[in-house]
Design a protein around this motif. Structure first.
Motif, PDB file in Angstrom:
ATOM      1  N   ALA A  20       9.946  -3.096  -4.497  1.00 38.81           N
ATOM      2  CA  ALA A  20       9.575  -2.133  -5.538  1.00 38.81           C
ATOM      3  C   ALA A  20       9.633  -2.743  -6.938  1.00 38.81           C
ATOM      4  N   GLU A  21      10.389  -3.832  -7.091  1.00 36.82           N
ATOM      5  CA  GLU A  21      10.499  -4.493  -8.392  1.00 36.82           C
ATOM      6  C   GLU A  21       9.300  -5.392  -8.715  1.00 36.82           C
ATOM      7  N   SER A  22       8.457  -5.671  -7.721  1.00 40.66           N
ATOM      8  CA  SER A  22       7.378  -6.634  -7.917  1.00 40.66           C
ATOM      9  C   SER A  22       6.278  -6.095  -8.826  1.00 40.66           C
ATOM     10  N   PRO A  23       5.847  -6.880  -9.815  1.00 39.88           N
ATOM     11  CA  PRO A  23       4.717  -6.461 -10.655  1.00 39.88           C
ATOM     12  C   PRO A  23       3.398  -6.415  -9.884  1.00 39.88           C
ATOM     13  N   LEU A  24       3.363  -7.016  -8.694  1.00 39.59           N
ATOM     14  CA  LEU A  24       2.149  -6.964  -7.873  1.00 39.59           C
ATOM     15  C   LEU A  24       1.965  -5.624  -7.179  1.00 39.59           C
ATOM     16  N   LEU A  25       3.041  -4.845  -7.079  1.00 42.62           N
ATOM     17  CA  LEU A  25       3.026  -3.625  -6.266  1.00 42.62           C
ATOM     18  C   LEU A  25       2.339  -2.476  -6.991  1.00 42.62           C
ATOM     19  N   THR A  26       1.451  -1.789  -6.270  1.00 42.61           N
ATOM     20  CA  THR A  26       0.872  -0.557  -6.801  1.00 42.61           C
ATOM     21  C   THR A  26       1.381   0.663  -6.044  1.00 42.61           C
ATOM     22  N   LYS A  27       1.715   0.501  -4.748  1.00 44.01           N
ATOM     23  CA  LYS A  27       2.215   1.630  -3.969  1.00 44.01           C
ATOM     24  C   LYS A  27       3.056   1.101  -2.809  1.00 44.01           C
ATOM     25  N   LEU A 300      19.044 -12.588  -4.682  1.00 43.05           N
ATOM     26  CA  LEU A 300      17.678 -13.047  -4.959  1.00 43.05           C
ATOM     27  C   LEU A 300      17.320 -12.820  -6.421  1.00 43.05           C
ATOM     28  N   ARG A 301      16.728 -13.833  -7.035  1.00 47.30           N
ATOM     29  CA  ARG A 301      16.336 -13.741  -8.443  1.00 47.30           C
ATOM     30  C   ARG A 301      14.822 -13.895  -8.624  1.00 47.30           C
ATOM     31  N   SER A 302      14.078 -13.985  -7.545  1.00 45.86           N
ATOM     32  CA  SER A 302      12.621 -14.156  -7.623  1.00 45.86           C
ATOM     33  C   SER A 302      11.919 -12.905  -7.108  1.00 45.86           C
ATOM     34  N   ASP A 303      10.634 -12.824  -7.370  1.00 41.09           N
ATOM     35  CA  ASP A 303       9.792 -11.767  -6.817  1.00 41.09           C
ATOM     36  C   ASP A 303       9.629 -12.021  -5.324  1.00 41.09           C
ATOM     37  N   LEU A 304      10.073 -11.074  -4.514  1.00 42.68           N
ATOM     38  CA  LEU A 304      10.030 -11.245  -3.060  1.00 42.68           C
ATOM     39  C   LEU A 304       8.629 -11.066  -2.493  1.00 42.68           C
ATOM     40  N   LEU A 305       7.849 -10.164  -3.072  1.00 43.14           N
ATOM     41  CA  LEU A 305       6.579  -9.764  -2.458  1.00 43.14           C
ATOM     42  C   LEU A 305       5.595 -10.920  -2.268  1.00 43.14           C
ATOM     43  N   PRO A 306       5.385 -11.804  -3.259  1.00 43.87           N
ATOM     44  CA  PRO A 306       4.442 -12.912  -3.026  1.00 43.87           C
ATOM     45  C   PRO A 306       4.871 -13.821  -1.874  1.00 43.87           C
ATOM     46  N   ALA A 307       6.172 -13.997  -1.680  1.00 42.98           N
ATOM     47  CA  ALA A 307       6.652 -14.836  -0.581  1.00 42.98           C
ATOM     48  C   ALA A 307       6.368 -14.192   0.767  1.00 42.98           C
ATOM     49  N   VAL A 319       5.309 -21.926  -2.679  1.00 47.57           N
ATOM     50  CA  VAL A 319       6.237 -20.805  -2.830  1.00 47.57           C
ATOM     51  C   VAL A 319       7.653 -21.326  -3.056  1.00 47.57           C
ATOM     52  N   GLU A 320       8.318 -20.803  -4.058  1.00 49.56           N
ATOM     53  CA  GLU A 320       9.713 -21.132  -4.308  1.00 49.56           C
ATOM     54  C   GLU A 320      10.466 -19.841  -4.608  1.00 49.56           C
ATOM     55  N   LEU A 321      11.718 -19.770  -4.171  1.00 52.60           N
ATOM     56  CA  LEU A 321      12.559 -18.613  -4.464  1.00 52.60           C
ATOM     57  C   LEU A 321      13.834 -19.089  -5.143  1.00 52.60           C
ATOM     58  N   GLU A 322      14.272 -18.319  -6.124  1.00 50.64           N
ATOM     59  CA  GLU A 322      15.486 -18.667  -6.862  1.00 50.64           C
ATOM     60  C   GLU A 322      16.615 -17.734  -6.441  1.00 50.64           C
ATOM     61  N   TRP A 323      17.803 -18.311  -6.270  1.00 52.07           N
ATOM     62  CA  TRP A 323      18.972 -17.545  -5.835  1.00 52.07           C
ATOM     63  C   TRP A 323      20.075 -17.638  -6.870  1.00 52.07           C
TER      64      TRP A 323
END
Length: 422
Positions: A20-27, A300-307, A319-323
């Motif tokens: 829900a935090e992702s800027p990519l999300l619309t619904k 988790l400190r990264s946007d999960l949705l793109p991953a 793809v990289e994720l920050e923790w």
């Protein structure tokens, strides 16, 4: 983009929060969801195992990505049905989900991949299984071959316990059809750890590790449960171990699955025993653990949705994720009687008070709305009280302060989560 999250437990609450935090999300929808998830997503009354209804909803609502939380819909073919409908799905297809659906399949894949694991044998006949444990001696491990909601494993300290486990699983069928056969393994010694890797069928991205607490009682006593708490990262799991597990387990297993024509996409949960000779595989799961997922999502400190989308589409390159370096901890609040029969319907007070403690987040698992709109207990594991802080002791203190802020006489928890590390 539009996302449908499948499931209704604490793991799904943590995933819903991060998605829900992702800027990519619309619904964001969640099926079936729970009162906690409803703060982040629109909950829809479709069961997590109703594959035709889930895919139909996704098609009708223009869903771009289906995210499977629990294992059951994956072993029933949710990802395959989504693929047929032209919808991306985070999670493996039915054939690859057998890494969790069958202990025998897992052991065969591990052996073919040359990955370190316990010596084992499979049995369809309880008399032959009993004869084998008498020959091997105790301690020994007895596992139901199929899905048993995380409860189908008995670490038997004595021959009597091993034989009782065989009787319960294969003859009394306490886990239903999952107990038609058993896998019996040598008992590995050491600390357990749960390691997670994001996979796209060919490549894997290491995520993070956690350590959960399966036994119901303090000091690791009592029967196994779905998990009474977890913390991340476990100090016993080093960066060198992570690299070893990627090289000796995750990458060879991905190659073996691809060779079999069942490439694995999704998150691979590697259950490990950290033995004196190095990490060895206990089991695989084909989804995030519960409550390990809650502990990981706290860090988790990264946007999960793109991953998740990259994994589903089969291309994790780039793809990289920050923790966070800060540790997190989750205490599970269960209904009295768990992992046996529990009372449902008791109201739970103090949720806002608990959530107001700095660093704390309350994850709903087995909750529902009562007739008066109040949150009530509706399952065995009911809440996950998560906390993150600058050190593990501070995180634990915050989590237990939140537990004590709750008004729920019918609930209980372990009071020693992270005792190995502390």
């Amino acid at each position: 983009m539009k996302v449908l999250l499948v499931g209704g437990g604490g793991r799904e609450h943590a995933l819903a929060w991060r998605i829900a935090e992702s800027p990519l999300l619309t619904k964001l929808w969640c099926a079936p969801g729970n009162p906690g998830i409803a703060a982040h997503a629109e909950c829809v009354a479709i069961g997590a195992e109703d594959i035709p209804a889930l895919v139909g909803f996704a098609r009708e609502n223009g869903v771009d990505l289906v995210v499977a939380g629990p294992e059951a819909p994956l072993t029933l073919g949710l990802a395959d049905a989504c693929a047929e409908a032209g919808i991306a799905c985070f999670g493996p297809g039915k054939a690859a989900a057998m890494l969790e659906g069958s202990k025998t399949f897992t052991k065969e894949v591990l052996d073919a991949a040359g990955a370190p694991t316990a010596a084992w044998k499979r049995f369809d006949d309880p008399a032959a299984a009993r004869a084998y444990v008498r020959e091997q001696g105790a301690p020994i491990v007895v596992k139901a071959d199929g899905l048993a909601a995380g409860k189908g494993v008995v670490v038997a300290a004595t021959l009597e316990e091993a034989e009782a486990a065989i009787a319960d699983i294969m003859e009394s069928r306490v886990h239903g059809a999952a107990g038609a056969r058993v896998v019996i393994e040598e008992c590995m010694m050491g600390e357990e750890a749960s390691f997670f890797a994001l996979c796209d069928g060919e490549r894997a991205l290491p995520l993070a590790a956690a350590q959960d607490h399966k036994r119901v009682g303090d000091g690791d006593t009592g029967p196994n449960t779905g998990g009474m708490g977890a913390y991340s990262p476990p100090p016993a799991f080093t960066d060198a171990m992570r690299d070893e597990v990627m090289a000796r387990v995750v990458n060879p297993v991905l190659a073996e699955m691809a060779r079999r024509g069942s490439p694995f996409r999704g998150v691979l949960f590697v259950g490990l025993m950290l033995t004196a000779t190095g990490p060895r595989v206990i089991e695989f799961n084909v989804r995030f653990g519960d409550p390990e997922c809650q502990a990981l999502m706290m860090r988790l400190r990264s946007d999960l949705l793109p991953a998740l989308l990259a994994s589903a589409r089969g291309d994790l390159s780039g793809v990289e994720l920050e923790w966070s370096a800060d540790p997190s901890l989750v205490v599970v609040m269960a209904a009295r009687g768990y992992p046996g029969a529990v009372k449902k319907g008791d109201p739970i007070g103090g949720l806002d008070k608990a959530a107001a403690i700095p660093g704390v987040r309350v994850f709903h698992a087995g909750t529902a709305r009562g007739a008066d709109g109040a949150v009530v207990a509706s399952g065995g594991r009911v809440l996950g009280i998560g906390a993150i802080a600058g050190n593990l002791r501070a995180a634990r203190e915050a989590a237990y302060a939140a537990v004590d802020a709750l008004d729920w006489p019918g609930g209980f928890c372990r009071r020693d989560i992270a005792h190995r590390a502390l």
